[in-house]
Design a protein around this motif. Structure first.
Motif, PDB file in Angstrom:
ATOM      1  N   ARG A 234     -10.090  -5.959  -9.161  1.00 31.43           N
ATOM      2  CA  ARG A 234     -11.082  -6.672  -9.847  1.00 31.43           C
ATOM      3  C   ARG A 234     -11.131  -5.906 -11.320  1.00 31.43           C
ATOM      4  NH1 ARG A 234     -16.334  -8.552  -7.027  1.00 31.43           N
ATOM      5  NH2 ARG A 234     -14.893  -9.791  -6.227  1.00 31.43           N
ATOM      6  N   GLY A 235     -11.136  -6.419 -12.232  1.00 32.08           N
ATOM      7  CA  GLY A 235     -11.528  -6.085 -13.660  1.00 32.08           C
ATOM      8  C   GLY A 235     -10.336  -4.997 -14.118  1.00 32.08           C
ATOM      9  N   LEU A 236      -9.130  -5.266 -13.772  1.00 34.63           N
ATOM     10  CA  LEU A 236      -7.924  -4.563 -13.942  1.00 34.63           C
ATOM     11  C   LEU A 236      -7.573  -4.269 -15.434  1.00 34.63           C
ATOM     12  CD1 LEU A 236      -5.806  -2.724 -12.359  1.00 34.63           C
ATOM     13  CD2 LEU A 236      -4.277  -4.671 -12.366  1.00 34.63           C
ATOM     14  N   SER A 407       1.852   2.603 -10.548  1.00 34.86           N
ATOM     15  CA  SER A 407       0.612   3.524 -10.379  1.00 34.86           C
ATOM     16  C   SER A 407      -0.598   2.782 -10.756  1.00 34.86           C
ATOM     17  CB  SER A 407       0.655   4.658 -11.017  1.00 34.86           C
ATOM     18  OG  SER A 407       1.558   5.597 -10.371  1.00 34.86           O
ATOM     19  N   VAL A 408      -1.684   2.702  -9.905  1.00 31.13           N
ATOM     20  CA  VAL A 408      -2.812   2.117 -10.443  1.00 31.13           C
ATOM     21  C   VAL A 408      -3.991   3.131  -9.987  1.00 31.13           C
ATOM     22  CG1 VAL A 408      -4.565  -0.044  -9.730  1.00 31.13           C
ATOM     23  CG2 VAL A 408      -2.134  -0.386  -9.634  1.00 31.13           C
ATOM     24  N   ALA A 409      -4.925   3.236 -11.022  1.00 33.49           N
ATOM     25  CA  ALA A 409      -6.013   4.299 -10.732  1.00 33.49           C
ATOM     26  C   ALA A 409      -7.453   3.685 -11.113  1.00 33.49           C
ATOM     27  CB  ALA A 409      -5.788   5.504 -11.649  1.00 33.49           C
ATOM     28  N   TRP A 410      -8.487   4.203 -10.250  1.00 32.78           N
ATOM     29  CA  TRP A 410      -9.847   3.751 -10.585  1.00 32.78           C
ATOM     30  C   TRP A 410     -10.656   4.828  -9.905  1.00 32.78           C
ATOM     31  CZ3 TRP A 410      -6.605   1.994  -6.579  1.00 32.78           C
ATOM     32  CH2 TRP A 410      -7.176   1.897  -5.474  1.00 32.78           C
ATOM     33  N   ILE A 411     -11.937   4.551 -10.238  1.00 33.72           N
ATOM     34  CA  ILE A 411     -12.951   5.423 -10.061  1.00 33.72           C
ATOM     35  C   ILE A 411     -13.932   4.752  -8.962  1.00 33.72           C
ATOM     36  CG2 ILE A 411     -14.993   6.788 -10.548  1.00 33.72           C
ATOM     37  CD1 ILE A 411     -13.903   6.958 -13.259  1.00 33.72           C
ATOM     38  N   ASP A 412     -13.991   5.173  -7.745  1.00 29.92           N
ATOM     39  CA  ASP A 412     -14.463   4.606  -6.531  1.00 29.92           C
ATOM     40  C   ASP A 412     -16.099   4.635  -6.637  1.00 29.92           C
ATOM     41  OD1 ASP A 412     -15.176   7.067  -5.472  1.00 29.92           O
ATOM     42  OD2 ASP A 412     -13.761   6.629  -3.722  1.00 29.92           O
ATOM     43  N   VAL A 478      -6.986   1.076 -13.930  1.00 33.12           N
ATOM     44  CA  VAL A 478      -5.701   0.786 -14.962  1.00 33.12           C
ATOM     45  C   VAL A 478      -4.487   0.782 -14.175  1.00 33.12           C
ATOM     46  CG1 VAL A 478      -4.566   1.706 -16.811  1.00 33.12           C
ATOM     47  CG2 VAL A 478      -7.153   1.939 -16.562  1.00 33.12           C
ATOM     48  N   ARG A 479      -3.547   0.034 -14.555  1.00 36.60           N
ATOM     49  CA  ARG A 479      -2.360  -0.192 -13.844  1.00 36.60           C
ATOM     50  C   ARG A 479      -1.046  -0.117 -14.901  1.00 36.60           C
ATOM     51  NH1 ARG A 479       1.572  -4.488 -14.372  1.00 36.60           N
ATOM     52  NH2 ARG A 479       2.646  -4.930 -12.580  1.00 36.60           N
ATOM     53  N   LEU A 480      -0.102   0.689 -14.435  1.00 36.74           N
ATOM     54  CA  LEU A 480       1.069   0.947 -15.266  1.00 36.74           C
ATOM     55  C   LEU A 480       2.488   0.953 -14.304  1.00 36.74           C
ATOM     56  CD1 LEU A 480       2.623   1.906 -17.830  1.00 36.74           C
ATOM     57  CD2 LEU A 480       2.160   4.285 -17.086  1.00 36.74           C
TER      58      LEU A 480
END
Length: 688
Positions: A234-236, A407-412, A478-480
């Motif tokens: 969500r919110g990517l 790759s996808v990164a997020w703060i949990d 964020v996805r790249l």
């Protein structure tokens, strides 16, 4: 603003109406509706990973606009997933092991479904024609062909035998050679069936030597979520990169104001606003070998496709537009591409910055010099009966995994950085990315789903730091994902090498000495430079017994796209040169190739005496009390079986070499062998 409009398609038998953008392709639309078996392989459709049935015909959703699908019937693999059990086609693919990564398994299953509807009993030619539009980097298609044949038989109501290895009787006693008998007929079985010769040293076991279905075969055959891009956030935000158009240039200025001001843009990163923390991107054991010659964003670019800036935005299209608005002023510098020219006087210096340590000779572009010697090579050459010298060149190769880097990164919720990524080295990535984010390792979690092929290109921290830095800057996921073109310019390749062998042989056909010089091309960064070339030396000087042997390697910087790990990790380059060299020597001295190699190859009890003197923990000078020895060898059995299977006698049959009915054809049969093991010897646990 681009206007949306609606389309209605018949998706797996049900009418589905969706709002779409004019430029949206069918693949993205289907994935929005949960059809995750439809994968991205390329935007131009060559890979076939996005295969669907479009009005019953196999087609690539990569190259069909969503608007074009309006009013048409679209079928995906999910149409078969009506119950827990596998459809017969899916079951056949699982039983035969007709998938390794499984990234394109759904496409193959769907192609089979269409083929068998048209023809319940297709020929192998028809099967291969259907599969030809689906690129498979892993199985050589033989098991996929077998899976289609077995599925066809089951769907015709026939009974099939369980898929299992063909147990073959040994031809040798495990130690001594046997005479080749051209009258012997090799056991007949499909090429897809593994041949198994039980080892005398291994007892009957429950699993080893028995057919086993892959533990994740069900989700791969069904096209269920398994890969990095199969899980939604969500919110990517979507990231895009600005890459260097120059092979070698200094960035004089960078103006990101227009990109930052574009609505929908959340972050723009480049050397002017990112920390300069040195690292090496190769996924290797701690501590990573020097030099640490990379930073996330530098004020100098060293190859076409090098990083310049990264953008995170609400959509891919906005990110692309923002990238186009970044204004960069370059000072274009001379570039060098051939490893044979990198050390010459006047060659451009690839790394002239002051803060990179551990380069062997930066002014001559030498990243590493590697040396090892056993015995006295020069003395042996001085007394040798015959000396042979040859130089071989191995070119740059791109592994082209069908799943690109993503790759996808997020703060949990615990303020940890989470990175879900298509990587072969999750623990190395976690350790290596931590200092770039100014975070503790314990506060970083790297999730490695199934990867759609890696082949070494994903044995690297390649884009994980980019998405993590953008996630840190935006506090949004964020996805790249790299495009197919970006895979070629900005991913990793095999190291080009120039290899020179000098070999001394006595009048009895015994090796007296071997001298191997390797000039390795690591491109602009030293990722894997030391270890790959070390493995080249290890494999290039361990297959044959020579009392005197020497390895010398210069690894140099150039401005080609960056080499890294690639299947075999330096061994294929060495084996190609070594086996070609040994065959040419045999021909030159009038010996049978196999007999010459047999006389000299390592046998049970032979010392692998150069191995401890090569590698990150090499013993440089002193002698060891004990050297590793060959504990077992199946080469005689392997050679005997292979000669029979390939009908070795045809090699010297003029009517086969040059068939009379095809005067333009020349055929040949050759022999080469190699040894290979997983991991880096005496370093990684897998190598123990």
């Amino acid at each position: 603003m681009t206007k949306e409009h609606s389309v209605t398609i018949e998706l797996n038998g049900e009418a589905v109406t969706s709002s779409i953008l004019p430029n949206e392709n069918l693949r993205d639309l289907l994935r929005r509706h949960g059809m995750l078996s439809v994968k991205f392989g390329s935007s131009s459709g060559e890979t076939g990973a996005a295969a669907v049935l479009f009005d019953g015909q196999l087609a690539s959703a990569d190259v069909i606009l969503a608007a074009q699908a309006d009013g048409h019937a679209v079928t995906t693999v999910e149409s078969l997933n009506t119950e827990r059990e596998l459809h017969p086609i899916q079951a056949a693919f699982a039983a035969t092991g007709a998938m390794q990564s499984g990234y394109s398994a759904g496409a193959m299953v769907l192609g089979t479904l269409a083929l068998l509807k048209r023809n319940p009993d297709p020929s192998e030619t028809e099967i291969r024609d259907m599969l030809s539009g689906i690129l498979d980097r892993e199985t050589a298609y033989v098991k996929a062909v077998e899976a289609v044949k077995r599925a066809a038989a089951v769907m015709r109501g026939e009974t099939t035998e369980p898929f299992a290895p063909l147990i073959i009787k040994p031809l040798t006693d495990g130690t001594n050679p046997v005479d080749y008998d051209p009258r012997r007929v090799a056991p007949v079985a499909p090429r897809s069936v593994p041949r198994l010769i039980p080892s005398r040293d291994v007892p009957e076991m429950t699993v080893v030597g028995k057919p086993e279905v892959k533990v994740d075969a069900v989700k791969l055959a069904k096209g269920n979520p398994a890969f990095t891009d199969d899980f939604e956030m969500r919110g990517l935000l979507y990231a895009k990169m600005l890459w260097s158009p120059h092979a070698h240039a200094r960035i004089i200025a960078i103006d990101d104001s227009a990109a930052v001001a574009l609505p929908g843009v959340h972050a723009v990163l480049h050397y002017g606003n990112s920390p300069r923390i040195k690292y090496a991107s190769g996924g290797q054991s701690w501590p990573n070998p020097h030099p640490h010659d990379q930073v996330s964003f530098d004020n100098k670019v060293r190859h076409v496709g090098d990083r310049v800036a990264a953008v995170a935005a609400e959509t891919v299209e906005i990110a692309e537009a923002a990238v186009a608005l970044i204004d960069v002023t370059y000072e274009v510098l001379p570039a060098i591409f051939d490893e044979r020219e990198a050390m010459l006087p006047g060659a451009p210096v690839v790394h002239d910055e002051a803060d990179t340590e551990g380069i062997f000779d930066r002014d001559r572009n030498i990243v590493h010099e590697i040396k090892a010697e056993r015995g006295d090579v020069e003395a042996a050459f001085a007394k040798a009966d015959h000396i042979f010298e040859q130089t071989f060149r191995v070119h740059q190769v791109q592994p082209a995994p069908i799943e690109p880097h993503i790759s996808v990164a997020w703060i949990d919720g615990d303020e940890r950085m989470v990175i879900r990524t298509a990587t072969q080295v999750p623990f190395h990535t976690r350790r290596m990315v931590a200092p770039l984010l100014d975070m503790e390792i314990k506060d970083i979690r790297v999730i490695k789903p199934r990867i759609g092929g890696g082949f070494g290109a994903k044995q690297e921290m390649l884009i994980e730091d980019i998405v993590a830095l953008l996630a840190k800057a935006t506090r949004r996921p964020v996805r790249l994902e790299l495009t197919r073109e970006e895979e070629f310019t900005s991913s990793r390749t095999r190291h080009p090498q120039t290899i020179t062998y000098r070999t001394a042989v006595d009048n009895d056909g015994m090796l007296v000495a071997q001298d191997m010089y390797v000039l390795g091309n690591t491109g602009p960064y030293g990722t894997h430079a030391y270890t790959v070339q070390t493995v080249t030396g290890l494999r290039g000087l361990s297959s044959y017994n020579a009392p005197n042997k020497r390895f010398h390697c210069d690894v140099v910087y150039t401005n080609i796209p960056v080499p890294g790990a690639y299947r075999g990790y330096g061994a294929p380059q060495a084996e190609f040169a070594l086996e070609s060299h040994m065959e040419d020597i045999a021909r030159e001295i009038g010996e049978d190739v196999i007999e010459f190699k047999r006389r000299n190859w390592v046998k049970v009890g032979s010392e692998i005496d150069i191995a401890p003197h090569l590698g990150e923990r090499a013993v440089e000078e002193e002698e060891l009390d004990e050297y590793p020895r060959v504990g077992s060898s199946g080469i005689e059995e392997c050679v005997a079986q292979a000669m029979s299977e390939i009908e070795w006698h045809r090699r010297d049959d003029p009517s086969w070499v040059q068939p009379a009915d095809r005067p333009n054809i020349r055929r040949g049969i050759g022999f080469a062998f190699c040894m290979h093991g997983t991991a880096i010897p005496f370093l990684d646990m897998g190598g123990c």
